[in-house]
Design a protein around this motif. Structure first.
Motif, PDB file in Angstrom:
ATOM      1  N   SER A   1     -43.592 -28.557  23.522  1.00  0.00           N
ATOM      2  CA  SER A   1     -44.178 -29.299  21.944  1.00  0.00           C
ATOM      3  C   SER A   1     -44.903 -30.581  23.016  1.00  0.00           C
ATOM      4  CB  SER A   1     -44.195 -29.252  20.992  1.00  0.00           C
ATOM      5  OG  SER A   1     -43.263 -30.069  20.493  1.00  0.00           O
ATOM      6  N   GLY A   2     -45.114 -30.615  23.670  1.00  0.00           N
ATOM      7  CA  GLY A   2     -45.648 -32.523  24.609  1.00  0.00           C
ATOM      8  C   GLY A   2     -44.573 -33.781  24.554  1.00  0.00           C
ATOM      9  N   ALA A   3     -43.128 -33.625  24.717  1.00  0.00           N
ATOM     10  CA  ALA A   3     -42.734 -34.560  24.255  1.00  0.00           C
ATOM     11  C   ALA A   3     -42.425 -34.934  25.942  1.00  0.00           C
ATOM     12  CB  ALA A   3     -41.111 -34.401  24.167  1.00  0.00           C
ATOM     13  N   GLY A   4     -42.139 -36.076  26.173  1.00  0.00           N
ATOM     14  CA  GLY A   4     -42.912 -36.556  27.446  1.00  0.00           C
ATOM     15  C   GLY A   4     -41.602 -36.813  27.995  1.00  0.00           C
ATOM     16  N   ALA A   5     -40.116 -36.821  27.628  1.00  0.00           N
ATOM     17  CA  ALA A   5     -38.823 -36.612  27.790  1.00  0.00           C
ATOM     18  C   ALA A   5     -38.015 -35.940  26.563  1.00  0.00           C
ATOM     19  CB  ALA A   5     -38.276 -38.106  28.687  1.00  0.00           C
ATOM     20  N   VAL A   6     -37.430 -36.164  26.804  1.00  0.00           N
ATOM     21  CA  VAL A   6     -35.730 -35.443  25.845  1.00  0.00           C
ATOM     22  C   VAL A   6     -34.733 -35.963  26.877  1.00  0.00           C
ATOM     23  CG1 VAL A   6     -37.257 -33.136  25.720  1.00  0.00           C
ATOM     24  CG2 VAL A   6     -34.898 -33.351  27.082  1.00  0.00           C
ATOM     25  N   VAL A   7     -33.913 -37.156  24.991  1.00  0.00           N
ATOM     26  CA  VAL A   7     -32.767 -37.448  25.463  1.00  0.00           C
ATOM     27  C   VAL A   7     -31.570 -36.300  24.727  1.00  0.00           C
ATOM     28  CG1 VAL A   7     -30.672 -38.872  24.440  1.00  0.00           C
ATOM     29  CG2 VAL A   7     -33.227 -39.829  25.104  1.00  0.00           C
ATOM     30  N   THR A   8     -30.392 -35.960  24.859  1.00  0.00           N
ATOM     31  CA  THR A   8     -29.406 -34.713  24.410  1.00  0.00           C
ATOM     32  C   THR A   8     -28.799 -35.994  23.270  1.00  0.00           C
ATOM     33  OG1 THR A   8     -27.778 -35.595  25.124  1.00  0.00           O
ATOM     34  CG2 THR A   8     -29.402 -34.018  27.088  1.00  0.00           C
ATOM     35  N   LYS A   9     -27.730 -34.047  22.375  1.00  0.00           N
ATOM     36  CA  LYS A   9     -26.979 -34.294  21.819  1.00  0.00           C
ATOM     37  C   LYS A   9     -25.989 -35.945  22.507  1.00  0.00           C
ATOM     38  CE  LYS A   9     -24.761 -35.837  17.952  1.00  0.00           C
ATOM     39  NZ  LYS A   9     -24.768 -36.470  16.978  1.00  0.00           N
ATOM     40  N   SER A  10     -25.488 -36.955  22.307  1.00  0.00           N
ATOM     41  CA  SER A  10     -24.399 -37.590  22.633  1.00  0.00           C
ATOM     42  C   SER A  10     -23.008 -36.679  23.056  1.00  0.00           C
ATOM     43  CB  SER A  10     -24.123 -38.828  21.696  1.00  0.00           C
ATOM     44  OG  SER A  10     -25.415 -39.528  21.403  1.00  0.00           O
ATOM     45  N   ILE A  11     -22.733 -37.098  24.212  1.00  0.00           N
ATOM     46  CA  ILE A  11     -21.991 -35.664  24.480  1.00  0.00           C
ATOM     47  C   ILE A  11     -20.684 -37.377  25.157  1.00  0.00           C
ATOM     48  CG2 ILE A  11     -20.878 -34.532  26.405  1.00  0.00           C
ATOM     49  CD1 ILE A  11     -23.215 -33.188  24.788  1.00  0.00           C
ATOM     50  N   GLY A  12     -20.001 -36.538  24.880  1.00  0.00           N
ATOM     51  CA  GLY A  12     -18.044 -37.203  25.012  1.00  0.00           C
ATOM     52  C   GLY A  12     -17.383 -37.040  26.011  1.00  0.00           C
ATOM     53  N   PRO A  13     -15.901 -37.821  25.701  1.00  0.00           N
ATOM     54  CA  PRO A  13     -14.141 -37.475  26.552  1.00  0.00           C
ATOM     55  C   PRO A  13     -14.363 -35.853  25.597  1.00  0.00           C
ATOM     56  CG  PRO A  13     -14.287 -39.355  25.523  1.00  0.00           C
ATOM     57  CD  PRO A  13     -15.512 -38.908  25.045  1.00  0.00           C
ATOM     58  N   GLU A  14     -14.152 -35.639  24.433  1.00  0.00           N
ATOM     59  CA  GLU A  14     -13.521 -34.173  23.662  1.00  0.00           C
ATOM     60  C   GLU A  14     -14.185 -33.855  23.308  1.00  0.00           C
ATOM     61  OE1 GLU A  14      -9.854 -34.106  24.796  1.00  0.00           O
ATOM     62  OE2 GLU A  14      -9.850 -36.023  25.319  1.00  0.00           O
ATOM     63  N   PRO A  15     -14.159 -32.279  23.407  1.00  0.00           N
ATOM     64  CA  PRO A  15     -15.342 -31.909  21.918  1.00  0.00           C
ATOM     65  C   PRO A  15     -14.034 -32.025  20.600  1.00  0.00           C
ATOM     66  CG  PRO A  15     -14.051 -30.506  23.185  1.00  0.00           C
ATOM     67  CD  PRO A  15     -13.538 -31.792  24.480  1.00  0.00           C
ATOM     68  N   ARG A  16     -15.807 -32.708  19.581  1.00  0.00           N
ATOM     69  CA  ARG A  16     -15.611 -33.348  18.871  1.00  0.00           C
ATOM     70  C   ARG A  16     -16.634 -31.977  17.372  1.00  0.00           C
ATOM     71  NH1 ARG A  16     -14.346 -38.610  17.767  1.00  0.00           N
ATOM     72  NH2 ARG A  16     -16.352 -38.563  15.332  1.00  0.00           N
TER      73      ARG A  16
END
Ligand code: DOR
Length: 292
Positions: free
Chosen positions: A37-52
Motif C-alpha cells: 500500500s505504499g510504504a517505502g520500507a517497514v520496521v517490525t515489532k520490536s523483538i527481544g531476547p525472550e518471548p513475552r
C-alpha cells in the motif's frame, strides 16, 4: 510511488515513508500489506531476547488526538525468524531490544542474514529493564549500538523523548556507529478513569503517540539536526504530506508513520500521492531548511 529509490541511513527505501515499529509489525502478511500500500520500507515489532506476552490489559486506548499504549513489548523472540523468511528481498528493518549490550548483540545475530537493517529500541517508556534504563544513559546507548554494529548491518537507533537533553543520547548513538537516529518513541503518559477511579491502562503508565505528540517530535528532530551529523528519521504524529514536509524542514531525511494507520489503513499511498505530486516538493532541497 516515489520518483526514485531513497537511501536513508544505509537503507534503500522505495520512498521517504517508513512504517513505524510496533504497528502491524508482528507478521509477514501485515508487513507486506503495508509495502503494497505504499510504504517505502517497514520496521517490525520490536523483538527481544525472550518471548513475552506483554503487560496486562487494557493495553491500548484511543484518545481524541492520539493513542496511548502499554503493550509491554510482547514478541515471539527468536521465532520471528520464520516470519522474516517470508519477506526476503523486501526493505525490512528489524526492531530489536534487550536489557544490555550482550542481549542486543545476541538478538541482532538471529536476524543478521535477513534484515536489511536494525532499529535499536532503547526507548520504550514503560517496560522495566528494557526502556528508560537503557535509553536515557548515553554510555549504555553507545555500547548497545557498538554491539549491534558488530554484525556489519545498518543500525538505526530510536530515541526516547522522555529525557532532559535528547541530543546527548543522539550523540552517543552516533559515537557508537549508528547509521541514523529515529526520533521519537512515545511520550510517557497516563489517563485516569474518573468513573472507575483508577488508571485506564493495566500498567498504569503508557506511551502517548499520534497527533498530540507531533510538536514534541518536530522539536526533537530540530535539536538533533543541530547536534548530530548522521541522518535523522522523524517519527511521532505524522499524518499527512504537510507533516512530512515540516519534519523534513526540521532536519529529517524521512519519516516513520504509525498511529495514523489506525484512522487510514491506506495512509502511505494517500501521503505519497500528495508528496510526490508533479508540483510537489523536492525533499532534497528542504531537509533542514528551517535552520537559519
Ligand atoms: O510505546 C511503546 N510501546 N514503545 C515501545 O517501544 C514499545 C511499545 C510496547 O510494546 O509497549
Amino acid at each position: 510511488l516515489s520518483p526514485e529509490p531513497v537511501m536513508m541511513g544505509g537503507v534503500s527505501a522505495r520512498n521517504h515513508l517508513v512504517l513505524a515499529a510496533g504497528v502491524l509489525g508482528t507478521c509477514a502478511s501485515s508487513l507486506s500489506r503495508m509495502l503494497r500500500s505504499g510504504a517505502g520500507a517497514v520496521v517490525t515489532k520490536s523483538i527481544g531476547p525472550e518471548p513475552r506476552f506483554g503487560h496486562p490489559g487494557p493495553c491500548l486506548v484511543v484518545l481524541e488526538d492520539g493513542l496511548m499504549n502499554a503493550m509491554g513489548l510482547p514478541n515471539p523472540s527468536k521465532q520471528f525468524q520464520d516470519e522474516l523468511s517470508a519477506l526476503s528481498g523486501e526493505p525490512v528493518i528489524v526492531s530489536i531490544f534487550g536489557g544490555n549490550p550482550e542481549q542486543f548483540h545476541e538478538v541482532a545475530g538471529w536476524f543478521a542474514d535477513k534484515a536489511q537493517a536494525f532499529e535499536l529500541n532503547v526507548s520504550c517508556p514503560h517496560a522495566s529493564g528494557f526502556g528508560a534504563q537503557i535509553g536515557t544513559n548515553p554510555d549504555i546507548v553507545k555500547a548497545c549500538t557498538e554491539a549491534v554494529k558488530e554484525w556489519k548491518k545498518p543500525a538505526w537507533v530510536k530515541l526516547t523523548p522522555n529525557v532532559t537533553d535528547i541530543t546527548s543520547i543522539g550523540k552517543a548513538a552516533e559515537e557508537g556507529g549508528a547509521d541514523a537516529i529515529v526520533a521519537i518513541n512515545t511520550v510517557r503518559a497516563m489517563r485516569i478513569s474518573t468513573g472507575m477511579r483508577r488508571p485506564v491502562l493495566g500498567n498504569k503508565y503508557g506511551g502517548l503517540s499520534g497527533k498530540a505528540i507531533f510538536p514534541i517530535a518536530v522539536r526533537c528532530v530540530y535539536e538533533l539536526y543541530e547536534a548530530c551529523s548522521i541522518p535523522i528519521i522523524g517519527c511521532g504524529g505524522v499524518s499527512c504530506a504537510e507533516d512530512v514536509i515540516e519534519m523534513m524542514m526540521a532536519g529529517a531525511q524521512g519519516v516513520e508513520i504509525g498511529s495514523a494507520i489506525v484512522r487510514d489503513p491506506d495512509i502511505f499511498s494517500h501521503i505519497c500521492k500528495d508528496l510526490y505530486a508533479p508540483d510537489g516538493i523536492s525533499p532534497r532541497e528542504i531537509v533542514g531548511c528551517a535552520h537559519g
